[in-house]
Design a protein around this motif. Structure first.
Motif, PDB file in Angstrom:
ATOM      1  N   LYS A  33     -14.764  17.947  -3.898  1.00  0.00           N
ATOM      2  CA  LYS A  33     -15.774  17.957  -5.376  1.00  0.00           C
ATOM      3  C   LYS A  33     -14.944  18.344  -6.772  1.00  0.00           C
ATOM      4  O   LYS A  33     -14.317  19.388  -6.530  1.00  0.00           O
ATOM      5  CB  LYS A  33     -17.243  19.021  -5.074  1.00  0.00           C
ATOM      6  N   ILE A  46     -24.503  21.664  -0.054  1.00  0.00           N
ATOM      7  CA  ILE A  46     -22.830  21.048  -0.754  1.00  0.00           C
ATOM      8  C   ILE A  46     -22.078  21.517  -0.859  1.00  0.00           C
ATOM      9  O   ILE A  46     -22.176  23.230  -0.728  1.00  0.00           O
ATOM     10  CB  ILE A  46     -23.422  20.400  -2.676  1.00  0.00           C
ATOM     11  N   HIS A  47     -21.112  20.934  -0.362  1.00  0.00           N
ATOM     12  CA  HIS A  47     -20.035  21.276   0.351  1.00  0.00           C
ATOM     13  C   HIS A  47     -18.594  20.869  -0.874  1.00  0.00           C
ATOM     14  O   HIS A  47     -18.749  19.940  -1.723  1.00  0.00           O
ATOM     15  CB  HIS A  47     -18.966  20.289   1.636  1.00  0.00           C
ATOM     16  N   GLN A  65     -24.143  14.143   0.794  1.00  0.00           N
ATOM     17  CA  GLN A  65     -24.314  14.747  -0.367  1.00  0.00           C
ATOM     18  C   GLN A  65     -25.283  15.140  -1.298  1.00  0.00           C
ATOM     19  O   GLN A  65     -25.952  15.482  -2.429  1.00  0.00           O
ATOM     20  CB  GLN A  65     -22.351  14.948  -0.592  1.00  0.00           C
TER      21      GLN A  65
END
Length: 77
Positions: A33, A46-47, A65
């Motif tokens: 991200k 959320i990663h 996501q």
């Protein structure tokens, strides 16, 4: 997958998901991200980074996501 095919996939991923940066490393497809998730986003699932064995699986994970983020904002996808 040939290096040329990898390059095509990376280009499509970059253009389709501008909030993520993509790399292929040790046969793994990685998405990172651009803006790290907040503490609240992390708690929602959320990663900051995702790894999958194939670009199609990575697209699926990113879509998941985005679904979490959209649900948080009250947006139907």
């Amino acid at each position: 997958m040939t290096p040329a095919e990898e390059a095509i996939h990376l280009n499509v991923l970059d253009q389709t998901f501008p909030a993520w940066r993509f790399t292929v490393l040790n046969s793994g497809w990685w998405a990172t991200k651009v803006d790290p998730p907040t503490e609240k986003e992390r708690k929602l699932g959320i990663h900051a980074q995702i790894r999958r064995d194939h670009p199609h699986a990575l697209v699926s994970a990113i879509a998941e996501q985005q679904g979490i983020i959209s649900a948080r904002r009250g947006i139907s996808v």
